[in-house]
Design a protein around this motif. Structure first.
Motif, PDB file in Angstrom:
ATOM      1  N   SER A 564       0.882  -1.215   0.096  1.00 13.81           N
ATOM      2  CA  SER A 564       0.060   0.045   0.056  1.00 13.81           C
ATOM      3  C   SER A 564       1.018   1.356   0.147  1.00 13.81           C
ATOM      4  CB  SER A 564      -0.955  -0.099   1.264  1.00 13.81           C
ATOM      5  OG  SER A 564      -1.577   1.428   1.305  1.00 13.81           O
ATOM      6  N   TRP A 565       0.657   1.991  -1.236  1.00 14.94           N
ATOM      7  CA  TRP A 565       1.483   3.333  -1.015  1.00 14.94           C
ATOM      8  C   TRP A 565       1.152   4.300   0.061  1.00 14.94           C
ATOM      9  CZ3 TRP A 565       1.416   8.492  -0.823  1.00 14.94           C
ATOM     10  CH2 TRP A 565       2.351   9.308  -1.623  1.00 14.94           C
ATOM     11  N   TRP A 566      -0.263   4.391   0.709  1.00  9.60           N
ATOM     12  CA  TRP A 566      -0.254   4.925   1.772  1.00  9.60           C
ATOM     13  C   TRP A 566       0.345   4.586   3.085  1.00  9.60           C
ATOM     14  CZ3 TRP A 566      -1.982   9.728   1.108  1.00  9.60           C
ATOM     15  CH2 TRP A 566      -2.915  10.131  -0.108  1.00  9.60           C
ATOM     16  N   LEU A 567       0.232   3.373   3.217  1.00  8.92           N
ATOM     17  CA  LEU A 567       0.916   2.608   4.363  1.00  8.92           C
ATOM     18  C   LEU A 567       2.396   2.875   4.356  1.00  8.92           C
ATOM     19  CD1 LEU A 567      -1.266  -0.612   5.051  1.00  8.92           C
ATOM     20  CD2 LEU A 567      -1.069   1.679   6.485  1.00  8.92           C
ATOM     21  N   LYS A 568       2.971   2.615   3.112  1.00 10.92           N
ATOM     22  CA  LYS A 568       4.427   2.653   3.295  1.00 10.92           C
ATOM     23  C   LYS A 568       4.974   4.020   3.280  1.00 10.92           C
ATOM     24  CE  LYS A 568       8.278   1.493  -0.250  1.00 10.92           C
ATOM     25  NZ  LYS A 568       8.440   0.922  -1.597  1.00 10.92           N
ATOM     26  N   VAL A 571       2.596   5.907   7.035  1.00  3.94           N
ATOM     27  CA  VAL A 571       2.681   5.526   8.059  1.00  3.94           C
ATOM     28  C   VAL A 571       4.190   4.799   8.589  1.00  3.94           C
ATOM     29  CG1 VAL A 571       1.843   3.618   9.878  1.00  3.94           C
ATOM     30  CG2 VAL A 571       0.298   4.714   8.410  1.00  3.94           C
ATOM     31  N   GLY A 572       4.697   4.212   7.285  1.00  4.62           N
ATOM     32  CA  GLY A 572       6.146   3.415   7.426  1.00  4.62           C
ATOM     33  C   GLY A 572       7.296   4.583   6.893  1.00  4.62           C
ATOM     34  N   ASN A 573       8.615   4.071   6.823  1.00  7.80           N
ATOM     35  CA  ASN A 573       9.587   4.638   6.290  1.00  7.80           C
ATOM     36  C   ASN A 573      10.055   5.697   7.370  1.00  7.80           C
ATOM     37  OD1 ASN A 573      10.643   3.427   4.148  1.00  7.80           O
ATOM     38  ND2 ASN A 573       8.949   4.151   2.890  1.00  7.80           N
ATOM     39  N   TRP A 574      10.007   5.413   8.558  1.00 12.49           N
ATOM     40  CA  TRP A 574      10.527   6.326   9.444  1.00 12.49           C
ATOM     41  C   TRP A 574      11.983   5.849  10.148  1.00 12.49           C
ATOM     42  CZ3 TRP A 574       8.515  11.005  11.123  1.00 12.49           C
ATOM     43  CH2 TRP A 574       7.328  11.236  10.685  1.00 12.49           C
ATOM     44  N   LYS A 673      11.855  11.212   7.482  1.00  9.42           N
ATOM     45  CA  LYS A 673      10.869  10.393   6.970  1.00  9.42           C
ATOM     46  C   LYS A 673      11.233  10.401   5.488  1.00  9.42           C
ATOM     47  CE  LYS A 673       6.478   8.825   6.606  1.00  9.42           C
ATOM     48  NZ  LYS A 673       6.856   8.376   5.579  1.00  9.42           N
ATOM     49  N   ARG A 674      11.127   9.206   5.140  1.00 13.16           N
ATOM     50  CA  ARG A 674      11.234   8.981   3.461  1.00 13.16           C
ATOM     51  C   ARG A 674       9.953   8.897   2.760  1.00 13.16           C
ATOM     52  NH1 ARG A 674      14.869   5.455   5.958  1.00 13.16           N
ATOM     53  NH2 ARG A 674      17.058   6.196   6.066  1.00 13.16           N
ATOM     54  N   PHE A 675       9.853   9.406   1.357  1.00 16.02           N
ATOM     55  CA  PHE A 675       8.523   9.233   0.708  1.00 16.02           C
ATOM     56  C   PHE A 675       9.068   8.718  -0.725  1.00 16.02           C
ATOM     57  CE2 PHE A 675       7.673  12.480   3.535  1.00 16.02           C
ATOM     58  CZ  PHE A 675       6.373  12.259   4.017  1.00 16.02           C
ATOM     59  N   ALA A 676       8.647   7.486  -0.925  1.00 11.33           N
ATOM     60  CA  ALA A 676       8.967   6.991  -2.508  1.00 11.33           C
ATOM     61  C   ALA A 676       7.807   7.683  -3.513  1.00 11.33           C
ATOM     62  CB  ALA A 676       9.168   5.480  -2.212  1.00 11.33           C
ATOM     63  N   ILE A 677       8.266   8.764  -4.267  1.00  9.64           N
ATOM     64  CA  ILE A 677       7.258   9.314  -5.274  1.00  9.64           C
ATOM     65  C   ILE A 677       7.090   8.434  -6.479  1.00  9.64           C
ATOM     66  CG2 ILE A 677       7.064  11.287  -6.548  1.00  9.64           C
ATOM     67  CD1 ILE A 677       8.754  12.883  -4.839  1.00  9.64           C
ATOM     68  N   THR A 678       8.431   7.830  -7.079  1.00 11.12           N
ATOM     69  CA  THR A 678       8.239   7.064  -8.012  1.00 11.12           C
ATOM     70  C   THR A 678       9.499   6.062  -7.786  1.00 11.12           C
ATOM     71  OG1 THR A 678       9.549   8.301  -9.714  1.00 11.12           O
ATOM     72  CG2 THR A 678       7.387   8.525  -9.743  1.00 11.12           C
TER      73      THR A 678
END
Length: 763
Positions: A564-568, A571-574, A673-678
């Motif tokens: 799930s992109w939203w959970l990953k 909520v995740g990637n901290w 905090k990390r965000f994987a855009i693509t």
């Protein structure tokens, strides 16, 4: 009025000018200005990597650091200005593989450092060639540019290094050459624009000659720290057995004398054989630095390592020592005081052409103020022994002992200064009132000691008889130090998102020469008695007995790999990384702010210790007289205080480093905090907190940085320099007679919480 941090104030009191026609009443008032505090920084980095062939590669690097800091040491604000410090570094490296067992590395480097202290404001004073520094004691006010301006330091350093690595059987040899040449001009003439000080405003307004200070240093000599170093070394890592390696090495160095130090020859006519000889100092030739090390892993598991080593190293002497020791032929100072003349400023003050012919012989001895001994580089003996063991797969524990012995450290000594007071004539300090009979039996009086002082009792007779009328300052290689430390570290390798490291170090550092250049007020820059260094040996200002550091890196695994992109991404990637630091408080030396031993030294003397007193209390002392009314002793004003000011005519018995500032007790935190855009683009947001709980820590410096402290009102020596407002407060807090004695919160910053936000795009 003592100005507080962040302000620059002068108090004008009501002054009556009896010397004027009919007398004049001068209005009083307060002049106040806010002190700006900012630094502008520019940084740039460039690199190039070029593989010429399979056997040759080229690496180039360029670094630029330019910093401009506001200088608020002048008064009023028209004399504020920017002090620029620019640094540039260029390196070029070439790596060549001759054979798989023979490699060569060649490196060339150039480093330029340029620090300027210009006279800010570009103001002019009517009738004078330069704007001086003007002080009127009655106003508690100083007027003019930064007293340390103008000055500058430039260093151009060229370095060549060549290293050869040769593997032969069980031996890995490494040998090479390291050489550098420094072209380093600097200029600082004390009072180069003139320092003029009057006791009363009326004397200044009627243009009488200054009655306190009227001095101007002339010449503006450029001091060249130009030096060359040539070093050769050889090293062998010998694998005696698969589990035993021995390291053997030696390095040889030759370092020339700084160019301008050779000008001490100009003062050769002032030499007195058998007492002091002025000549070009000689360089050390036999500088060999051996080292030996052993690494042993018992058994066959490879999980335990035992390491030990010993080595001898040499340091270099810093530029200031020569800059401050120029011969009188290059450092003429003109001094004019006395109220028996008027028209001082109208006549141009001390004129720039007021210099006299270079002194020789007896005239040179009368004005000699510096001496440079032969080169003796600081020497250190280093040894260590440690055991490291790996267990439970990811954990490593290490316990290590480290020792260092320092010799030939430079100490600022005034060769011909001695205390007028000694053990046989010192006035005693009592903690309980003595009887009148006891006081009548004492033979020394303050008046008698003062008379001896006025007759030159603070000068060593041999120098005084030879005609040396001034004090001769020298940085002599007589200091020594020792360090013994036991460090323990437990670490966990990064695994399953968790990394941990905890360490504890117990250490004790002892020396007799922590500070030689007034870089801090927390310890005097000169010994209390230049003729007796033994009482100076004590715990170092740099002695931090206990230090604990605990740090954790936790990459939170939850939802990190969720589909799930939203959970990953929400909520995740901290990632969380707290750091806890505890360190014993810095030592400081209690000071009396009195020339107790009557040696005419502005560097403060220490205090008396009342063994039965309260460690948290300090007190002054009141005079006690004999039946004839002469002061023969003193009585502690508060008998319950441990620290007692040493009044004039006494010989303080306290050592150095008897008090401690507050310890560092700090928690820092990093959140990421990390965000994987693509798949190709990622965004990383981080927040870093220093002292996250905003715990006040009055430590006397930074809690996360070992760099020199700087702050508003700082001088070239740092924020707690002797003449800065912060330095004055810090010194007051270590004087037993002060109302803020040991109240560190009144003298030091609290190291408040800081936060840094960063956003990084990765693609």
């Amino acid at each position: 009025v003592a100005p507080g941090p962040g302000s620059n104030e002068s108090l004008l009191t009501g002054v009556f000018a009896p010397g004027g026609p009919g007398g004049v009443t001068i209005p009083e008032g307060v002049i106040s200005s806010s002190l700006p505090s900012y630094t502008n920084s520019e940084f740039a980095v460039a690199s190039v990597d070029y593989n010429i062939s399979d056997k040759d590669s080229l690496r180039g690097r360029f670094i630029l650091n330019r910093v401009g800091t506001i200088d608020t040491s002048g008064f009023p604000a028209v004399f504020f200005g920017i002090q620029p410090t620019n640094s540039y570094l260029v390196t070029l490296s070439e790596y060549h593989t001759f054979t798989p067992t023979l490699l060569n590395e060649f490196r060339f480097g150039y480093n330029r450092y340029n620090q300027q202290f210009p006279v800010a404001g570009n103001q002019s004073f009517p009738g004078l060639d330069a704007f001086p520094n003007i002080t009127v004691d009655e106003l508690i006010a100083g007027y003019g540019p930064d007293p340390n301006a103008p000055q500058y330091t430039i260093q151009n350093l060229y370095q060549i290094t060549d290293n050869v690595t040769w593997t032969k059987g069980n031996h890995s040899f490494k040998f090479g050459f390291d050489g550098w040449s420094a072209i380093s001009p600097s200029s600082f003439t004390q009072r180069s624009r003139g320092d003029y000080e009057w006791s009363f405003l009326s004397d200044y307004l009627y243009d009488n000659n200054p009655d306190v200070i009227a001095q101007r240093g002339l010449g503006n000599v450029t001091y060249y720290q130009n030096q060359q170093l040539a070093g050769f070394y050889g090293n062998d890592n010998w694998k005696v057995k698969p589990n035993l390696t021995v390291n053997l090495g030696v390095r040889y160095e030759y370092l020339t004398i700084p160019l301008t130090q050779n000008t001490q020859d100009l003062n050769a006519s002032a030499s007195v054989p058998g007492l002091i000889v002025f000549k070009s100092p000689t360089a050390q030739k036999a500088i060999f630095m051996p080292r030996v090390g052993v690494a042993y892993s018992p058994g066959t598991s490879g999980k335990t390592s035992i390491r030990a080593g010993f080595g001898i190293t040499y340091d270099v002497l810093y530029d200031n020592l020569g800059t401050l020791s120029l011969p009188p032929q290059l450092s003429t100072t003109v001094d004019v005081t006395g109220l028996n003349a008027t028209g001082f400023l109208a006549g141009g003050g001390i004129l720039p052409n007021a210099s006299v012919a270079p002194p020789q012989g007896a005239a040179a001895r009368a004005v000699t103020s510096g001496f440079i001994p032969n080169q003796q580089r600081p020497e250190a003996y280093n040894w260590n022994f440690g055991i490291q063991h790996e267990f439970a797969g990811n954990y490593v524990f290490e316990s290590r002992y480290v020792g260092t012995r320092g010799l030939f450290l430079p100490i600022q000594i005034q060769l011909n200064r001695q205390p007028t007071v000694n053990a046989s004539n010192a006035l005693p300090v009592y903690f309980t009132a003595p009887s009148q009979a006891t006081l009548n039996s004492l033979s020394s009086t303050l008046a008698g000691l003062q008379t001896a002082f006025d007759n030159g009792g603070f000068l060593v007779p041999a120098y005084a008889n030879a005609g040396f009328g001034g004090l001769i300052t020298a940085f002599m290689p007589q200091g020594n130090s020792s360090y013994n430390g036991w460090s323990n570290q437990l670490s966990r390798r990064f695994s399953n998102g968790l990394q941990f490291q905890g360490s504890y170090t117990w250490a004790h550092s002892i020396d007799d020469s922590t500070d030689a250049l007034a870089a801090t007020v927390l310890a005097p820059r000169r010994p209390q008695d230049s003729q007796n260094l033994r009482p100076e040996r004590a715990s170092s200002l740099l002695d931090y007995r206990n230090r604990i550091v605990l740090q954790v890196l936790y990459d939170v695994p939850f939802f990190k790999s969720s589909s799930s992109w939203w959970l990953k991404n929400i909520v995740g990637n901290w990632e969380i990384a707290p750091v806890y630091t505890y360190q014993s408080g810095q030592h400081v030396t209690t000071q009396s702010a009195v020339d107790s031993n009557l040696n005419a030294d502005s560097a403060p003397d220490r205090v008396f210790i009342n063994p039965a007193g309260n460690r948290n209390l300090g007190t002054t002392a009141t005079p006690l007289t004999n039946s004839a009314g002469a002061t023969v002793a003193y009585l502690a004003a508060n008998p319950n205080a441990m620290f007692v000011v040493g009044p004039k005519g006494t010989l303080p018995d306290a050592g150095r480093s008897l008090l401690n500032l507050n310890p560092i007790d700090d928690i820092d935190l990093t959140l990421l905090k990390r965000f994987a855009i693509t798949e190709r683009f990622k965004l990383e947001f981080s927040a870093r907190f220093w002292n996250i709980f905003n715990h006040p820590q009055y430590t006397g410096g930074y809690i996360n940085d070992v760099g020199a402290f700087s702050a508003p009102g700082s001088t070239a020596g740092g924020g707690y320099g002797p003449t800065s407002s912060l330095g004055i407060l810090a010194r007051t807090a270590i004087e037993p007679g002060s109302s803020i004695f040991q109240q560190w919160s009144q003298a030091f910053g609290s190291n408040p919480r800081q936060m840094q936000l960063a956003l990084k795009l990765i693609f």
